[in-house]
Design an enzyme around this catalytic site. Structure first.
Site, PDB file in Angstrom:
ATOM      1  N   HIS A  78       0.841  -1.190   0.000  1.00 25.57           N
ATOM      2  CA  HIS A  78       0.000   0.000   0.000  1.00 25.57           C
ATOM      3  C   HIS A  78       0.879   1.244   0.000  1.00 25.57           C
ATOM      4  CE1 HIS A  78       0.969   0.309   4.261  1.00 25.57           C
ATOM      5  NE2 HIS A  78       0.453  -0.884   4.479  1.00 25.57           N
ATOM      6  N   CYS A  91       3.701  -7.865  15.768  1.00 23.08           N
ATOM      7  CA  CYS A  91       5.081  -7.363  15.755  1.00 23.08           C
ATOM      8  C   CYS A  91       6.089  -8.476  15.511  1.00 23.08           C
ATOM      9  CB  CYS A  91       5.427  -6.719  17.102  1.00 23.08           C
ATOM     10  SG  CYS A  91       4.696  -5.113  17.403  1.00 23.08           S
ATOM     11  N   HIS A 132       0.028  -2.048  17.687  1.00 24.62           N
ATOM     12  CA  HIS A 132      -1.096  -2.771  17.095  1.00 24.62           C
ATOM     13  C   HIS A 132      -2.354  -2.787  17.951  1.00 24.62           C
ATOM     14  CE1 HIS A 132       2.467  -4.423  14.936  1.00 24.62           C
ATOM     15  NE2 HIS A 132       1.669  -4.259  13.914  1.00 24.62           N
ATOM     16  N   CYS A 183       3.757 -10.177  20.979  1.00 26.93           N
ATOM     17  CA  CYS A 183       2.800  -9.591  20.034  1.00 26.93           C
ATOM     18  C   CYS A 183       2.956 -10.304  18.701  1.00 26.93           C
ATOM     19  CB  CYS A 183       3.029  -8.091  19.857  1.00 26.93           C
ATOM     20  SG  CYS A 183       1.977  -7.358  18.576  1.00 26.93           S
ATOM     21  N   LYS A 186      -7.157  -2.109   8.129  1.00 26.97           N
ATOM     22  CA  LYS A 186      -7.998  -3.038   7.376  1.00 26.97           C
ATOM     23  C   LYS A 186      -9.466  -2.863   7.737  1.00 26.97           C
ATOM     24  CE  LYS A 186      -4.419  -6.594   6.858  1.00 26.97           C
ATOM     25  NZ  LYS A 186      -3.990  -7.958   7.225  1.00 26.97           N
ATOM     26  N   HIS A 235       4.154   1.320   2.105  1.00 24.60           N
ATOM     27  CA  HIS A 235       5.305   0.624   1.515  1.00 24.60           C
ATOM     28  C   HIS A 235       5.909   1.459   0.380  1.00 24.60           C
ATOM     29  CE1 HIS A 235       2.643  -2.829   2.865  1.00 24.60           C
ATOM     30  NE2 HIS A 235       3.731  -3.013   3.581  1.00 24.60           N
ATOM     31  N   LYS A 274      -5.907   6.869  10.504  1.00 23.05           N
ATOM     32  CA  LYS A 274      -4.833   5.903  10.341  1.00 23.05           C
ATOM     33  C   LYS A 274      -5.290   4.798   9.400  1.00 23.05           C
ATOM     34  CE  LYS A 274      -1.770   2.757  12.855  1.00 23.05           C
ATOM     35  NZ  LYS A 274      -1.434   2.140  14.143  1.00 23.05           N
ATOM     36  N   CYS A 276      -0.235  -3.880  22.987  1.00 25.11           N
ATOM     37  CA  CYS A 276       0.894  -3.447  22.171  1.00 25.11           C
ATOM     38  C   CYS A 276       0.676  -1.993  21.753  1.00 25.11           C
ATOM     39  CB  CYS A 276       1.023  -4.347  20.933  1.00 25.11           C
ATOM     40  SG  CYS A 276       2.149  -3.696  19.674  1.00 25.11           S
TER      41      CYS A 276
END
Length: 492
Positions: free
Chosen positions: A19, A130, A147, A127, A307, A22, A304, A144
């Protein structure tokens, strides 16, 4: 001897499709690599994919295919996107490649014999997202911090890396190498973390089978971060240096390219690259990278990316409609590289129309249209001078400083200050009118503009290579033609 420059992106984890996040890191590396190549440096630009671990195993099982099939499919998605975005990488490493796996295994055995890796038992909170154990002190409301999920309590036999032994050497290195932790405003986070004390690091798992097995103890697979970070040296032939027979014919030259000049990463993995990675290199007796640069995160329309919200931006949705170069330009002009940024289509379209269609595109069109009427041809070289070219020469030095400091937005600001100045210069000198009374003076102004545009072409080339190539074609020596607009305006 030609100066070398080795730049890397992180290797991207293949539990989901690529996405805009990246793309951001990879485009930054591409821009830096293109700039360094334009300066005649011997550039090696590495990117790739991280293909081991529990999340990969889980995603493959859910899809009903093998982990290898899963990573093969996902790696192709990244390779395809980098083609779309015109990424000029020199090497694409996959951690399932033999050159990497064999190197990781050998390094593990070396550090095991040296005593920097030892066997023990670990009990802690892990996690899964992670792929890392998290200390209680790092949890936020028991979750975490990245996440926002509660970690699992895991107890198992493991091998540890003696990270604690490198606390003082790391602090000394940070003090003596101020540019290593970049940008500088992020340095305190790492320094304070290390000062608070380092714990030895679990580097193997027995409950995750999709990984590189420890050669001397195959019941253990090598933990994903210890595996992944080694890509930066396995890619440039460290396995060959270690005398691994299967890699004897490997072409890349470790001594030529290591240490890396710049590791570009997202801020969420800064600690792994700024603490664990240099400690491993110290244990191996290898030089450390010159810089680890951690950039910020992108939000989408103020939210942010996630998904659950379904707001991941596929760069192809933009490039298919508006072209690759406008996207490359926008994300590095809009936000200082290193900080957080927000992607909105409204801002993208505003930049497209104002900066690309109006400022740059209009400048090129009006200059060449006037030149077509008043110049027989564009010369390759001639004695051209003037205030505008003096400003370009000064800006050229400023541009280089910004590019070397990874201040991409400021480099583009420098270019656009000249572009704005050239448009104003045309409005003030009115070459179309001057051509009627003082044709030689008008020609001199037009030649000055053409030569100044060649500066602009050079400056935008790392960011917008296709646009720069088309500009260079139009500005080449020879007969002047009429051309369509570089960037037709879009509806806001």
């Amino acid at each position: 001897m030609t100066k070398k420059f080795y730049v890397t992106t992180p290797i991207y984890y293949l539990n989901s499709a690529p996405h805009i996040g990246h793309a951001y890191t990879t485009l930054a590396a591409d821009i830096l690599a293109r700039y360094k190549k334009s300066k005649g440096e011997d550039v090696y630009f590495l990117t790739g994919t991280d293909e081991h671990g529990a999340n990969i195993e889980k995603a493959a099982n859910n899809a009903g295919i093998t982990p290898q099939k899963w990573v093969d499919n996902m790696a192709e998605k990244f390779i395809d996107l980098w083609k779309v975005l015109n990424i000029s990488y020199d090497d694409f490493i996959r951690t399932t490649q033999k050159r990497h796996e064999l190197t990781v295994q050998e390094i593990f055995e070396i550090l095991l014999k040296k005593g920097d890796i030892y066997k023990g038992k670990y009990s802690g909170k892990y996690c899964l997202s992670c792929e890392a154990y998290i200390d209680e002190s790092e949890l936020v409301d028991g979750k975490c911090p990245i996440h926002k999920k509660e970690p699992q309590l895991i107890e198992e036999e493991t091998y540890f890396f003696k990270l604690s032994a490198y606390q003082e050497p790391l602090l000394k290195f940070y003090e003596q190498n101020k540019d290593f932790l970049s940008p500088h405003f992020r340095a305190a986070e790492i320094v304070n973390f290390v000062k608070n004390g380092l714990r030895d690091l679990s580097v193997t798992r027995t409950k995750v089978k999709w990984g590189i097995p420890v050669k001397s103890d195959p019941a253990h697979t090598i933990y994903v971060w210890f595996d992944a970070l080694i890509n930066y040296i396995s890619a440039v032939g460290y396995g060959k240096v270690l005398g691994i027979n299967e890699l004897a014919d490997y072409k890349c030259d470790f001594e030529q390219y290591w240490p890396a000049d710049t590791h570009l990463i997202g801020k969420e993995i800064f600690r792994f690259h700024a603490v664990i990675w240099p400690a491993v290199l110290m244990a191996l007796g290898l030089p450390l990278p010159k810089k680890v640069f951690a950039h910020g995160w992108w939000t989408v329309e103020g939210e942010k990316m996630s998904k659950s919200l379904g707001n991941f931006i596929d760069p192809r949705d933009i490039t298919d409609k508006y072209g690759v170069d406008p996207l490359r330009y926008f994300i590095f002009r809009e936000v200082p590289f290193g900080g957080d940024g927000d992607f909105s289509m409204e801002a993208f379209k505003r930049r497209f129309n104002a900066d690309l269609a109006n400022d740059l595109g209009n400048l090129l069109s009006r200059t060449l249209n006037m030149a077509a009427k008043n110049l027989k041809e564009i010369p390759q070289d001639c004695a051209v001078s003037g205030s505008m070219l003096e400003k370009c020469a000064s800006a050229d030095t400023e541009y280089d400083v910004h590019m070397n400091n990874l201040e991409f937005d400021k480099a583009l600001d420098t270019a656009w200050l000249i572009i704005g100045g050239m448009n104003k210069y045309i409005d003030e000198t009115k070459p179309w009118s001057l051509a009627k009374s003082e044709p030689e003076k008008a020609k001199a102004i037009l030649l000055e503009l053409v030569f100044a545009l060649r500066y602009v072409c050079k400056w935008i080339s790392p960011f917008m290579p296709q646009t720069a190539e088309e500009m260079a074609r139009r500005l080449k020596a020879g007969v002047i033609e009429k051309y369509p607009p570089l960037f037709p305006r879009i509806e806001a």
